[in-house]
Scaffold this motif. Structure first.
Motif, PDB file in Angstrom:
ATOM      1  N   ALA A 116      -9.358   7.913  -3.765  1.00 44.87           N
ATOM      2  CA  ALA A 116     -10.125   8.601  -2.812  1.00 44.87           C
ATOM      3  C   ALA A 116      -9.433   9.518  -1.822  1.00 44.87           C
ATOM      4  N   GLU A 117      -8.165   9.247  -1.593  1.00 42.55           N
ATOM      5  CA  GLU A 117      -7.060  10.011  -1.061  1.00 42.55           C
ATOM      6  C   GLU A 117      -7.016  11.318  -1.711  1.00 42.55           C
ATOM      7  N   LEU A 147     -13.127   6.518   1.534  1.00 45.23           N
ATOM      8  CA  LEU A 147     -11.811   5.883   2.101  1.00 45.23           C
ATOM      9  C   LEU A 147     -11.800   4.771   2.599  1.00 45.23           C
ATOM     10  N   ASP A 148     -13.092   4.631   3.641  1.00 47.86           N
ATOM     11  CA  ASP A 148     -13.313   3.400   4.539  1.00 47.86           C
ATOM     12  C   ASP A 148     -13.533   2.136   3.414  1.00 47.86           C
ATOM     13  N   ASP A 149     -14.206   2.157   2.091  1.00 47.85           N
ATOM     14  CA  ASP A 149     -14.563   1.100   1.624  1.00 47.85           C
ATOM     15  C   ASP A 149     -13.954   0.875   0.422  1.00 47.85           C
ATOM     16  N   CYS A 150     -12.671   1.709   0.185  1.00 48.96           N
ATOM     17  CA  CYS A 150     -11.853   1.697  -1.038  1.00 48.96           C
ATOM     18  C   CYS A 150     -10.924   0.301  -0.900  1.00 48.96           C
ATOM     19  N   ALA A 151     -10.349  -0.138  -2.126  1.00 45.46           N
ATOM     20  CA  ALA A 151      -9.160  -0.992  -2.070  1.00 45.46           C
ATOM     21  C   ALA A 151      -8.451  -0.985  -3.368  1.00 45.46           C
ATOM     22  N   LEU A 206      -7.589   8.349   6.017  1.00 42.71           N
ATOM     23  CA  LEU A 206      -8.475   7.777   6.637  1.00 42.71           C
ATOM     24  C   LEU A 206      -7.524   7.596   8.386  1.00 42.71           C
ATOM     25  N   ASP A 222       0.864  -1.260   0.123  1.00 47.05           N
ATOM     26  CA  ASP A 222      -0.053  -0.104   0.038  1.00 47.05           C
ATOM     27  C   ASP A 222       0.811   1.146  -0.216  1.00 47.05           C
ATOM     28  N   ARG A 259      -2.098  13.103  -2.428  1.00 45.40           N
ATOM     29  CA  ARG A 259      -3.252  12.957  -1.619  1.00 45.40           C
ATOM     30  C   ARG A 259      -3.520  14.159  -0.626  1.00 45.40           C
ATOM     31  N   CYS A 268      -8.245   3.561  -3.386  1.00 47.51           N
ATOM     32  CA  CYS A 268      -7.541   4.135  -2.273  1.00 47.51           C
ATOM     33  C   CYS A 268      -7.127   5.255  -2.799  1.00 47.51           C
TER      34      CYS A 268
END
Length: 252
Positions: free
Chosen positions: A248-249, A237-241, A169, A149, A165, A245
């Motif tokens: 989302a960032e 952010l919580d649901d991303c992969a 999160l 990551d 970013r 991500c």
């Protein structure tokens, strides 16, 4: 060996230290009494012990730097200084420990020296612990594992970064506070940096970090469009992969 190097030093006294009015905070903070004299003394003693023990770390760093310089490798070596978490010294009436979403806990120092890093330069970018692996493999000229990551800090360090970013999160399991999820953003243009936190049980917090970096005034309102926008971004952010991500960032 440094047991008396800092005799009498006090713990830090940030504006949030032993916060006078915590009525706007969640119940787990608002129910805390002001710190008592014996707690203040314990904070000072703990801080004195810590700064004295850290002299050995300073000596270690000096030894490593001297060895690199003697070997002619200092100019070809990156040195990173950081930490995994902060520690409370009475801020928001919290006498010790970690695991909370406030800046004293989650905002860590990151200092870097090495090839391509301009001396005395500072940049306001959000870095995460997950960035270190891709950063180190990038700087070493080797392949970053596909499972990693984070993102390499290389462009941030050498000043070539463009898009980066603007939010991260925050998460914490029930330990010293209720379970929470939050989002911490950095100011871009006219938009200030903010922090929005949702606790199990329904409590919420919202801070404008540009004008209130010590998080003393909670501006959360259920009708706040800012809170609603941050809550939606928190969900992303919580649901991303994976690559989602990064998107989302980075935000809109």
């Amino acid at each position: 060996r440094d047991a008396h190097a800092y005799d009498g030093v006090r713990g830090p006294r940030l504006p949030s230290f032993n916060e006078a009015n915590v009525s706007d905070k969640p119940p787990w903070i608002s129910k805390r009494p002001s710190l008592a004299p014996d707690q203040l003394a314990t904070i000072n003693t703990r801080h004195e012990n810590r700064v004295e023990s850290l002299q050995a770390v300073d000596d270690l760093v000096q030894g490593v730097v001297d060895t690199l310089r003697s070997a002619g490798e200092l100019r070809n070596t990156y040195i990173f200084f950081t930490s995994d978490n902060g520690f409370y010294h009475g801020e928001h009436r919290i006498p010790k420990e970690k695991w909370r979403p406030y800046e004293e806990d989650v905002h860590m120092p990151l200092l870097v020296r090495g090839p391509g890093v301009a001396a005395g330069s500072t940049t306001r970018k959000i870095a995460l612990n997950t960035d270190y692996l891709p950063t180190f493999t990038d700087l070493a000229g080797t392949r970053t594992p596909s499972y990693a990551d984070g993102r390499t800090l290389g462009p941030v360090l050498n000043g070539t970064v463009t898009r980066w970013r603007s939010a991260v999160l925050l998460e914490g399991a029930a330990h010293y506070s209720p379970t929470y999820e939050g989002i911490r953003t950095i100011g871009i243009g006219s938009a200030p940096g903010r922090k929005y936190v949702e606790y199990s049980g329904g409590a919420r917090e919202l801070y404008n970090l540009d004008v209130d970096p010590n998080e003393r005034t909670n501006h959360y309102s259920s009708s706040s469009p800012v809170a609603a926008s941050l809550a939606a971004r928190l969900r992303a952010l919580d649901d991303c992969a994976g690559d989602a991500c990064f998107k989302a960032e980075n935000g809109p």
